[in-house]
Design a protein around this motif. Structure first.
Motif, PDB file in Angstrom:
ATOM      1  N   VAL A  66       0.849  -1.200   0.000  1.00 48.12           N
ATOM      2  CA  VAL A  66       0.000   0.000   0.000  1.00 48.12           C
ATOM      3  C   VAL A  66       0.885   1.251   0.000  1.00 48.12           C
ATOM      4  O   VAL A  66       0.565   2.250  -0.635  1.00 48.12           O
ATOM      5  N   TYR A  97       2.774   4.266  -2.675  1.00 46.87           N
ATOM      6  CA  TYR A  97       2.583   5.677  -3.007  1.00 46.87           C
ATOM      7  C   TYR A  97       3.622   6.572  -2.325  1.00 46.87           C
ATOM      8  O   TYR A  97       3.820   7.720  -2.731  1.00 46.87           O
ATOM      9  N   MET A 141       0.003   9.412  -7.618  1.00 45.32           N
ATOM     10  CA  MET A 141      -0.411   8.087  -7.133  1.00 45.32           C
ATOM     11  C   MET A 141      -1.833   8.147  -6.603  1.00 45.32           C
ATOM     12  O   MET A 141      -2.337   9.202  -6.218  1.00 45.32           O
ATOM     13  N   HIS A 142      -2.465   6.971  -6.552  1.00 43.11           N
ATOM     14  CA  HIS A 142      -3.844   6.872  -6.051  1.00 43.11           C
ATOM     15  C   HIS A 142      -3.947   5.593  -5.244  1.00 43.11           C
ATOM     16  O   HIS A 142      -3.632   4.507  -5.758  1.00 43.11           O
ATOM     17  N   GLN A 143      -4.337   5.724  -3.986  1.00 42.86           N
ATOM     18  CA  GLN A 143      -4.401   4.537  -3.118  1.00 42.86           C
ATOM     19  C   GLN A 143      -5.822   3.976  -3.169  1.00 42.86           C
ATOM     20  O   GLN A 143      -6.786   4.683  -2.862  1.00 42.86           O
ATOM     21  N   ALA A 144      -5.959   2.727  -3.571  1.00 41.97           N
ATOM     22  CA  ALA A 144      -7.286   2.140  -3.816  1.00 41.97           C
ATOM     23  C   ALA A 144      -7.718   1.239  -2.673  1.00 41.97           C
ATOM     24  O   ALA A 144      -6.894   0.787  -1.877  1.00 41.97           O
ATOM     25  N   ALA A 145      -9.018   0.976  -2.626  1.00 41.96           N
ATOM     26  CA  ALA A 145      -9.537   0.036  -1.633  1.00 41.96           C
ATOM     27  C   ALA A 145      -9.087  -1.374  -2.013  1.00 41.96           C
ATOM     28  O   ALA A 145      -8.729  -1.644  -3.153  1.00 41.96           O
ATOM     29  N   TYR A 200     -14.187   6.037   0.907  1.00 37.72           N
ATOM     30  CA  TYR A 200     -12.856   6.387   0.387  1.00 37.72           C
ATOM     31  C   TYR A 200     -12.887   7.740  -0.298  1.00 37.72           C
ATOM     32  O   TYR A 200     -11.955   8.543  -0.200  1.00 37.72           O
ATOM     33  N   ASN A 250      -5.465   9.848  -1.475  1.00 37.81           N
ATOM     34  CA  ASN A 250      -5.196   8.867  -0.420  1.00 37.81           C
ATOM     35  C   ASN A 250      -6.099   9.077   0.776  1.00 37.81           C
ATOM     36  O   ASN A 250      -6.450  10.201   1.114  1.00 37.81           O
ATOM     37  N   LEU A 309      -5.394   6.952   3.579  1.00 36.43           N
ATOM     38  CA  LEU A 309      -4.699   6.221   4.648  1.00 36.43           C
ATOM     39  C   LEU A 309      -3.988   7.219   5.547  1.00 36.43           C
ATOM     40  O   LEU A 309      -3.161   8.002   5.082  1.00 36.43           O
ATOM     41  N   LEU A 351      -2.056   6.584   8.910  1.00 36.16           N
ATOM     42  CA  LEU A 351      -1.642   5.692   9.995  1.00 36.16           C
ATOM     43  C   LEU A 351      -1.327   6.470  11.269  1.00 36.16           C
ATOM     44  O   LEU A 351      -1.480   5.955  12.381  1.00 36.16           O
TER      45      LEU A 351
END
Lengths: 248, 77, 358
Positions: free
Chosen positions: A54, A57, A64-68, C91, C209, C211, C213
């Motif tokens: 993950v 990115y 970049m694109h962070q996907a499910a 998301y 994004n 995410l 953390l």
């Protein structure tokens, strides 16, 4: 002196979080090298999965694109369809692609999306701590197959290249491995071909890279390469399964 | 003679480079780096032929290779 | 182009195009497949992007991808399909992206039915997905209004960089009504280069994004979302007052299709019984029109509230909360896809007046 090998420009200088010997790092570097060599950094968008990679990115110096989890091929489809000038790739592990994301990868391939998918097969779930994946080998012990994968109970490991090969839509499908320099060179060539097909707007491209997971396999990195050769190579034959020319 | 520089603090001691080197140039150090890993180093730099296989196998972009003049290409990476 | 007779679904599709939304990913589901069918014909002809996905999960993730590049993008579905989209909705809100979702609500739960329902109120306004995010939710009551709010939805999504949802039902989607596209002008989109994935030429790289953390960063982000939704409460509440100008004794609360039935019941009741009853019609379900109801509940002339809803009482809870139940809040509903008719709604109003002894 001339520098003949260094970190690719399309990568950030961050030290990765990956475990020692994990071949995610090598695969990342190769993708970035291809992006550098094709001069497409400024129009590349990478789709990061959910799993150990993950944080792709953080390591790629491109948009970049962070996907499910499992949805990267659909996210990539969304990006590519509205911005066809971009080079779009999804980078996914075996849990992401072959388990929760099975429908997305099959239909992206079947629609012939002009995207590239880099599929890391290390026969296990890494990020969550070593559970069984669809690609886990028969009798391979994991935290959710503690007595070894029982094929009579949960079936055989899934061979994604062979599955996608049956689709009629033209595509480039290849499997390579990262277990030694020779095979790593071949892996890089496969990635180059895949991105070239996309760059020429030719077809969907898919490269499966056999990889190791020393931490969750419980085998030191160098010995993990041997395990890959002895256990995974016979079951996951390397080579080019399909090229767009086949269908012409 | 090709020059192999290993960023010892990027190295995680996985030994892929040592295993890949056809010339036994590399060995694992007895020292540890900032993260506590035994890092890889050029024990016999003079034996290096610039094949770059160590760098190809390094997952952490810790190896950079320079050569004088033209590089003898063993393969097309 | 003067008024034309148009089926709701097709008007919704055309409205999206008029709003400057040329990207649409969807999956067929009754009672709104005609939106996809309409756009499948129209979008390719005008350089737009139409794609039928393998599932609502995939369709909504395609919307997530496309929204990340800064283009105006939409998907439409119906209740069970919207449930499958909840992951992507979270998301999209978590990555602060504008996008428009349309839910043509049908009877639930489960596979339910295909006839009109308002049983997705909680889902839309309170439970669209995991995490502290909310939709700005619009509930048009007829085809023209649906067109008008489709046009407004995209700039609203961009203003807040948050997804917007429009809820309707099979009645609105399947009915033909006169529609006027003349005075429908879309607001142009602002610059997206600072955040969208358009390729990092001549700029820093952008990242879509959700995410976080680091808990401190995620907390800060959640506070930012809270501010967005408070700002929506302050600036975006929209409702209609109907027959409210003579200090009515009973105030009805209804939205969408049921509000039309309640208006008819009010007109007839006022003629026949000469008693004063009015209607507050929320158009934004979130932000809910709290203040107007709270103020009304403090007014001496207001003796009771009457909620009519095609559910087992979802908006009902917000009305009770808004009015603090200072006055009785009566409830009448039909479920299963049955739309309440004016006569039974009039009986309900009569009973309220009986209870308050007017």
């Amino acid at each position: 002196m001339k520098t003949i090998f260094k970190r690719p420009d399309s990568m950030t200088d961050m030290v990765t979080h990956y475990c020692p010997g994990c071949t995610h790092g090598t695969a990342h570097r190769m993708v970035a090298e291809v992006v550098d060599e094709m001069g497409i950094r400024e129009r590349t968008v990478g789709i990061a999965p959910v799993g150990c990679s993950v944080l792709l990115y953080k390591y790629m110096d491109t948009d970049m694109h962070q996907a499910a989890h499992g949805r990267a091929p659909a996210v990539a489809t969304g990006v590519k369809r509205v911005k066809p000038g971009l080079i779009v790739y999804s980078y996914q592990g075996d849990g992401d692609l072959a388990s929760i994301g099975t429908a997305e990868i099959i239909h992206a391939a079947n629609r012939g999306e002009k995207i590239t998918v880099v599929f890391i097969n290390n026969a296990i779930y890494g990020m969550t701590g070593g559970q069984m994946a669809p690609t886990t080998m028969p009798n391979q012990k994991t935290t959710t197959s503690p007595y070894g994968r029982d094929v009579n109970d949960v079936g055989y490991p899934m061979r994604m290249c062979e599955m996608l090969q049956t689709l009629r839509t033209p595509s480039y499908i290849a499997r390579a491995s990262l277990h030694d320099p020779l095979h790593s060179v071949q892996a890089k060539q496969a990635l180059k071909k895949a991105f070239a097909y996309q760059n020429e707007n030719k077809c969907f491209s898919f490269v499966e890279l056999l990889s190791i997971c020393p931490t969750n396999w419980g085998i030191p990195p160098v010995k993990s390469m041997d395990w890959l050769v002895e256990r995974m190579l016979p079951y996951y034959p390397l080579g080019v399964f399909k090229t767009p020319e086949d269908e012409e | 003679m090709p020059q192999v520089t290993i960023d010892k603090n990027r190295c995680k001691g996985c030994e892929h480079c040592v295993s890949a080197c056809p010339q036994n140039v590399l060995e694992m150090s007895d020292d540890i780096n900032v993260k506590g890993y035994f890092y890889s180093y050029t024990a016999n730099p003079q034996r290096c032929i610039g094949c770059t296989m160590c760098a190809i196998m390094c997952p952490d972009m810790a190896i950079e290779i320079k050569v004088h003049g033209t590089q003898y290409k063993y393969f097309n990476y | 182009m003067a008024k034309i007779l148009m089926k709701g679904s097709e008007a919704i599709g055309e409205a999206a195009i008029k709003a400057g939304c040329l990207s649409y990913f969807a999956y067929p589901i009754t009672p709104q497949s005609e939106i996809a069918e309409y756009l499948a014909k129209r979008l390719p002809k005008i350089g737009g992007t139409f794609l039928q996905a393998e599932s609502e999960i995939a369709a909504s993730q395609m919307v997530f991808g496309a929204a990340g590049t800064g283009v105006r993008v939409m998907t439409t579905s119906s209740s069970p399909g919207i449930s499958l989209m909840s992951e992507a909705m979270s998301y999209i809100a978590g990555a602060e992206l504008p996008a428009v979702f349309v839910n043509i609500v049908r009877g639930g739960p489960g596979l339910g039915g295909i006839l009109p329902s308002q049983g997705d109120y909680f889902q839309a306004t309170k439970g669209a997905g995991h995490g502290n995010f909310r939709f700005l939710v619009l509930a048009p009551a007829n085809v023209q209004e649906f067109v008008d709010y489709m046009i407004k939805a995209f700039p609203l999504a961009e203003k807040y960089r948050n997804p917007v949802m429009l809820v309707g039902d099979g009645l609105i989607a399947q009915m033909m009504e006169p529609v006027d596209f003349d005075n429908v002008a879309s607001t142009p989109q602002g610059d997206v280069e600072s955040w969208a994935t358009t390729g990092c030429k001549d700029r820093e790289t952008n990242l879509i994004n959700s995410l976080f953390l680091d808990p401190l960063k995620l907390e800060k982000f959640n506070d930012k979302l809270a501010d967005k939704y408070n700002r929506m409460r302050d600036e975006e509440v929209v409702y209609e007052e109907y027959a409210m100008d003579d200090d009515p004794d009973v105030v009805m609360v209804a939205y969408g299709t049921t509000s039309r039935v309640v208006k008819t019941a009010i007109d007839e009741f006022r003629k026949e019984d000469k008693l004063k009853v009015g209607l507050i019609r929320p158009i934004t379900l979130f932000p809910f029109p709290m203040d107007v109801l709270r103020n009304l509940s403090a007014k001496s002339h207001v003796k009771a509230f009457g909620v009519v809803e095609m559910s087992i009482g979802q908006m009902l809870e917000d009305v009770k909360w808004a009015t603090l139940e200072r006055k009785p809040v009566e409830f009448f509903s039909r479920k299963g896809g049955i739309v309440p008719n004016p006569d039974e709604t009039k009986d309900f109003i009569k009973n309220i007046f009986k209870k308050i002894g007017a």
